[in-house]
Scaffold this motif. Structure first.
Motif, mmCIF file in Angstrom:
data_model
loop_
_atom_site.group_PDB
_atom_site.id
_atom_site.type_symbol
_atom_site.label_atom_id
_atom_site.label_comp_id
_atom_site.label_asym_id
_atom_site.label_seq_id
_atom_site.Cartn_x
_atom_site.Cartn_y
_atom_site.Cartn_z
ATOM 1 N N ALA A 130 0.840 -1.199 0.000
ATOM 2 C CA ALA A 130 0.000 0.000 0.000
ATOM 3 C C ALA A 130 0.878 1.254 0.000
ATOM 4 O O ALA A 130 0.599 2.221 -0.720
ATOM 5 C CB ALA A 130 -0.934 -0.003 1.203
ATOM 6 N N GLN A 131 1.945 1.223 0.780
ATOM 7 C CA GLN A 131 2.873 2.350 0.824
ATOM 8 C C GLN A 131 3.557 2.529 -0.533
ATOM 9 O O GLN A 131 3.690 3.647 -1.030
ATOM 10 C CB GLN A 131 3.909 2.137 1.917
ATOM 11 C CG GLN A 131 4.869 3.295 2.078
ATOM 12 C CD GLN A 131 5.925 3.027 3.140
ATOM 13 O OE1 GLN A 131 6.071 1.919 3.638
ATOM 14 N NE2 GLN A 131 6.673 4.051 3.484
ATOM 15 N N ALA A 132 3.983 1.437 -1.140
ATOM 16 C CA ALA A 132 4.618 1.495 -2.458
ATOM 17 C C ALA A 132 3.656 2.071 -3.495
ATOM 18 O O ALA A 132 4.042 2.920 -4.308
ATOM 19 C CB ALA A 132 5.083 0.106 -2.878
ATOM 20 N N ALA A 133 2.406 1.617 -3.468
ATOM 21 C CA ALA A 133 1.406 2.111 -4.422
ATOM 22 C C ALA A 133 1.191 3.611 -4.250
ATOM 23 O O ALA A 133 1.091 4.354 -5.234
ATOM 24 C CB ALA A 133 0.096 1.353 -4.245
ATOM 25 N N GLU A 134 1.139 4.072 -3.014
ATOM 26 C CA GLU A 134 0.946 5.502 -2.740
ATOM 27 C C GLU A 134 2.113 6.319 -3.289
ATOM 28 O O GLU A 134 1.917 7.358 -3.912
ATOM 29 C CB GLU A 134 0.783 5.723 -1.233
ATOM 30 C CG GLU A 134 0.205 7.056 -0.866
ATOM 31 C CD GLU A 134 -1.181 7.303 -1.447
ATOM 32 O OE1 GLU A 134 -1.454 8.458 -1.815
ATOM 33 O OE2 GLU A 134 -1.991 6.363 -1.543
#
Length: 102
Positions: free
Chosen positions: A17-21
């Motif tokens: 989720a952090q990578a996608a953000e």
């Protein structure tokens, strides 16, 4: 290798989720252009805004989004604030983009 082992070796959902953000923050043509300008230079907001034909406040907002993900850092020299790429992986991302789309 079974599915359980594959899943165990993958990145956890929070990290994904952090990578996608962070990838979303790069998914804008002007932000990519800013990064390309910063690839080999330390530049001020004014210099970046002029090169991209943007207003300073719009440029600052783009930079702020990328700083939030740790892609950029700032260095003050007197009254001037210089932006530079601080995340080494950004150079690899730019190399991949240039290789594919240039």
């Amino acid at each position: 290798m079974n599915l359980g082992t594959l899943l165990k070796n993958e990145i956890n959902d929070t990290s994904l989720a952090q990578a996608a953000e962070c990838l979303k923050s790069l998914a804008h043509p002007m932000r990519l252009k800013l990064l390309i300008l910063l690839e080999s230079n330390r530049l001020t907001v004014g210099e970046l805004a002029e090169a991209c034909k943007l207003r300073n406040n719009v440029t600052s907002e783009h930079l702020r989004l990328m700083m939030r993900c740790g892609f950029l850092s700032v260095e003050k020299e007197g009254q001037k604030t210089f932006y530079q790429i601080s995340e080494p992986h950004v150079f690899s991302i730019l190399k991949c983009i240039k290789s594919r789309f240039a």
